[in-house]
Design a protein around this motif. Sequence first.
Motif, PDB file in Angstrom:
ATOM      1  N   LYS A   1       3.197  -2.070  -6.539  1.00  0.00           N
ATOM      2  CA  LYS A   1       3.376  -1.833  -4.758  1.00  0.00           C
ATOM      3  C   LYS A   1       1.562  -0.963  -5.066  1.00  0.00           C
ATOM      4  CE  LYS A   1       5.743   0.248  -1.652  1.00  0.00           C
ATOM      5  NZ  LYS A   1       7.253   0.890  -1.505  1.00  0.00           N
ATOM      6  N   ARG A   2       1.589   0.087  -6.076  1.00  0.00           N
ATOM      7  CA  ARG A   2       0.574   1.489  -5.602  1.00  0.00           C
ATOM      8  C   ARG A   2      -0.369   0.718  -6.152  1.00  0.00           C
ATOM      9  NH1 ARG A   2       3.736   3.729  -9.665  1.00  0.00           N
ATOM     10  NH2 ARG A   2       5.243   5.697  -8.597  1.00  0.00           N
TER      11      ARG A   2
ATOM     12  N   ASN B   1      -1.398  -1.042  -2.999  1.00  0.00           N
ATOM     13  CA  ASN B   1      -1.932  -0.031  -1.987  1.00  0.00           C
ATOM     14  C   ASN B   1      -2.601   0.716  -1.906  1.00  0.00           C
ATOM     15  OD1 ASN B   1       0.462  -0.901  -0.222  1.00  0.00           O
ATOM     16  ND2 ASN B   1       1.938   1.096  -1.341  1.00  0.00           N
TER      17      ASN B   1
END
Length: 116
Positions: A42-43, A46
Amino acid sequence: MKRLIVFLSIITSSIFVFAQETAKDVVTEKYKVEGNCKMCKKRIENAAFIKGVKRAEWDKESHELTVTYKPSKTNAEAILGSVAKVGYSSEKAEADKAAYNNLPACCQYKDHVCND
């Protein structure tokens, strides 16, 4: 009638040339990016999704980040630099040390292995 045919030919040619120019302005590339788990995914995704990026997907198993972007708006160095700023090293950018140290223990890929 002849004028109409010439006019339509010019319009059709213009649209075709414009479509080809637009298609050339999108590339898809893959880069190795270190990480461990779903939180890393996710990091990384993003962080990679900066202006000009159309798609960013990181694969946990292969550690490959696939990015589709417009070279006229961004480049691999900018994308991977953004990923490095949140603590993840890649083949083109070393992770920011402070950001790496702020990652949760599970996501600190240099020191831990996470099976999440």
